[in-house]
Scaffold this motif. Structure first.
Motif, PDB file in Angstrom:
ATOM      1  N   VAL A 161       0.881  -1.160   0.000  1.00 18.47           N
ATOM      2  CA  VAL A 161       0.000   0.000   0.000  1.00 18.47           C
ATOM      3  C   VAL A 161       0.921   1.212   0.000  1.00 18.47           C
ATOM      4  CG1 VAL A 161      -1.731   1.291   1.318  1.00 18.47           C
ATOM      5  CG2 VAL A 161      -1.774  -1.210   1.317  1.00 18.47           C
ATOM      6  N   PHE A 162       0.595   2.213  -0.834  1.00 15.98           N
ATOM      7  CA  PHE A 162       1.425   3.411  -0.879  1.00 15.98           C
ATOM      8  C   PHE A 162       0.590   4.655  -0.618  1.00 15.98           C
ATOM      9  CE2 PHE A 162       0.477   2.102  -5.284  1.00 15.98           C
ATOM     10  CZ  PHE A 162      -0.156   3.223  -5.796  1.00 15.98           C
ATOM     11  N   SER A 163       1.250   5.737  -0.276  1.00 14.47           N
ATOM     12  CA  SER A 163       0.551   6.971   0.076  1.00 14.47           C
ATOM     13  C   SER A 163      -0.049   7.649  -1.152  1.00 14.47           C
ATOM     14  CB  SER A 163       1.481   7.933   0.816  1.00 14.47           C
ATOM     15  OG  SER A 163       2.568   8.287   0.001  1.00 14.47           O
ATOM     16  N   GLU A 164      -1.090   8.410  -0.915  1.00 14.58           N
ATOM     17  CA  GLU A 164      -1.803   9.099  -1.991  1.00 14.58           C
ATOM     18  C   GLU A 164      -0.914  10.164  -2.622  1.00 14.58           C
ATOM     19  OE1 GLU A 164      -6.371  10.401  -2.730  1.00 14.58           O
ATOM     20  OE2 GLU A 164      -5.588  10.537  -0.702  1.00 14.58           O
ATOM     21  N   TRP A 165      -1.024  10.325  -3.936  1.00 13.35           N
ATOM     22  CA  TRP A 165      -0.307  11.308  -4.748  1.00 13.35           C
ATOM     23  C   TRP A 165       1.203  11.056  -4.799  1.00 13.35           C
ATOM     24  CZ3 TRP A 165      -3.994  13.302  -7.391  1.00 13.35           C
ATOM     25  CH2 TRP A 165      -5.214  13.595  -6.793  1.00 13.35           C
ATOM     26  N   SER A 166       1.637   9.873  -4.464  1.00 16.69           N
ATOM     27  CA  SER A 166       3.075   9.583  -4.442  1.00 16.69           C
ATOM     28  C   SER A 166       3.588   9.016  -5.759  1.00 16.69           C
ATOM     29  CB  SER A 166       3.399   8.598  -3.321  1.00 16.69           C
ATOM     30  OG  SER A 166       2.736   7.364  -3.545  1.00 16.69           O
ATOM     31  N   GLU A 167       2.680   8.490  -6.582  1.00 15.44           N
ATOM     32  CA  GLU A 167       3.105   7.768  -7.784  1.00 15.44           C
ATOM     33  C   GLU A 167       3.314   8.704  -8.968  1.00 15.44           C
ATOM     34  OE1 GLU A 167      -1.453   7.509  -7.914  1.00 15.44           O
ATOM     35  OE2 GLU A 167       0.096   7.752  -6.425  1.00 15.44           O
ATOM     36  N   TYR A 168       4.391   8.435  -9.702  1.00 12.31           N
ATOM     37  CA  TYR A 168       4.684   9.156 -10.942  1.00 12.31           C
ATOM     38  C   TYR A 168       4.936   8.097 -12.001  1.00 12.31           C
ATOM     39  CZ  TYR A 168       6.416  12.590 -14.189  1.00 12.31           C
ATOM     40  OH  TYR A 168       6.566  13.387 -15.292  1.00 12.31           O
ATOM     41  N   GLU A 169       4.179   8.166 -13.082  1.00 14.33           N
ATOM     42  CA  GLU A 169       4.164   7.085 -14.074  1.00 14.33           C
ATOM     43  C   GLU A 169       5.388   7.102 -14.996  1.00 14.33           C
ATOM     44  OE1 GLU A 169       1.136   6.405 -17.559  1.00 14.33           O
ATOM     45  OE2 GLU A 169       0.163   5.935 -15.642  1.00 14.33           O
ATOM     46  N   PHE A 170       5.989   5.919 -15.163  1.00  6.84           N
ATOM     47  CA  PHE A 170       7.103   5.707 -16.076  1.00  6.84           C
ATOM     48  C   PHE A 170       6.799   4.501 -16.949  1.00  6.84           C
ATOM     49  CE2 PHE A 170       9.366   8.507 -13.417  1.00  6.84           C
ATOM     50  CZ  PHE A 170      10.568   8.825 -14.011  1.00  6.84           C
ATOM     51  N   ASN A 171       7.338   4.492 -18.146  1.00  8.19           N
ATOM     52  CA  ASN A 171       7.269   3.326 -19.018  1.00  8.19           C
ATOM     53  C   ASN A 171       8.665   2.719 -19.024  1.00  8.19           C
ATOM     54  OD1 ASN A 171       7.352   1.535 -21.221  1.00  8.19           O
ATOM     55  ND2 ASN A 171       5.737   2.655 -22.261  1.00  8.19           N
ATOM     56  N   ILE A 172       8.797   1.579 -18.361  1.00 13.93           N
ATOM     57  CA  ILE A 172      10.089   0.891 -18.255  1.00 13.93           C
ATOM     58  C   ILE A 172       9.964  -0.434 -19.005  1.00 13.93           C
ATOM     59  CG2 ILE A 172      11.866  -0.031 -16.724  1.00 13.93           C
ATOM     60  CD1 ILE A 172      11.407   2.928 -16.201  1.00 13.93           C
ATOM     61  N   ASN A 173      10.733  -0.582 -20.071  1.00 17.14           N
ATOM     62  CA  ASN A 173      10.697  -1.796 -20.886  1.00 17.14           C
ATOM     63  C   ASN A 173       9.280  -2.143 -21.338  1.00 17.14           C
ATOM     64  OD1 ASN A 173      13.460  -2.010 -20.426  1.00 17.14           O
ATOM     65  ND2 ASN A 173      13.207  -3.438 -18.738  1.00 17.14           N
ATOM     66  N   GLY A 174       8.491  -1.126 -21.694  1.00 19.15           N
ATOM     67  CA  GLY A 174       7.137  -1.349 -22.179  1.00 19.15           C
ATOM     68  C   GLY A 174       6.117  -1.613 -21.091  1.00 19.15           C
ATOM     69  N   GLU A 175       6.498  -1.470 -19.840  1.00 17.64           N
ATOM     70  CA  GLU A 175       5.603  -1.732 -18.708  1.00 17.64           C
ATOM     71  C   GLU A 175       5.388  -0.433 -17.927  1.00 17.64           C
ATOM     72  OE1 GLU A 175       5.393  -5.229 -15.401  1.00 17.64           O
ATOM     73  OE2 GLU A 175       7.365  -4.348 -15.730  1.00 17.64           O
TER      74      GLU A 175
END
Length: 189
Positions: A161-175
């Motif tokens: 479980v992670f905190s709200e607004w913490s994620e930043y999207e990346f495309n790593i090896n198509g994922e």
């Protein structure tokens, strides 16, 4: 010899075409800025070595509008296709054919897709429900832990479980993965 920054080289700063289709026609969008570069020099005190690939912040390569609207290279540009990168802006590295390694305090998490629900005989698609792009809210699977998490017993494959607004999207090896900090990992499920 560099003393405080890594020096990287890239083929292209922007990935403007995918399969012959223009996907990015503006410098304002960060979606298609290259984030992968090859280290050509690194300070001795860092884990990074010449030849490593790194994943870094998109603003390192980002074009910007200068005085009178003229396009200029990023403040990190050195010459040709070479840039200097503050160590705080490097998130992962890969040496040779090895896997990516997250650099503390950064960690990469795979979002968990929501499952479709059946409500009164009607299937409600997870992608159309009130969720973050069809993903379970604030849940994920550790894909690339850093050394701090590993020392705490949190490993690749653990559901968290992670905190709200913490994620930043990346495309790593198509994922699609979320970059976040160690402090944003709240619990292992």
């Amino acid at each position: 010899m560099t003393l405080n920054y890594i020096i990287v080289e890239v083929d292209e700063a922007y990935v403007n075409e995918v399969n012959g289709i223009v996907v990015n026609s503006t410098i304002e969008s960060v979606a298609h800025i290259n984030r992968v570069a090859k280290v050509i020099d690194a300070p001795e005190f860092t884990i990074l070595k010449k030849g490593d690939e790194v994943i870094m912040h998109h603003n390192i390569l980002r074009l910007r509008n200068g005085i009178r609207g003229k396009r200029v290279r990023s403040n990190y540009h050195l010459e040709d296709n070479k840039y200097f990168v503050p160590l705080t802006e490097v998130f992962m590295y890969k040496r040779g054919d090895s896997n990516w390694n997250a650099i503390r305090p950064f960690v990469f998490v795979k979002p968990i897709p929501k499952e479709d629900k059946k409500i009164g005989g009607v299937i409600v698609s997870a992608n159309e429900s009130n969720s973050h792009k069809g993903m379970k809210k604030l849940r994920g699977i550790i894909k690339y832990p850093n050394d701090e998490l590993l020392n705490k017993g949190v490993n690749a494959g653990d559901e968290i479980v992670f905190s709200e607004w913490s994620e930043y999207e990346f495309n790593i090896n198509g994922e699609i993965l979320y970059k976040m900090s160690t402090k944003d990992i709240l619990a292992v499920i």
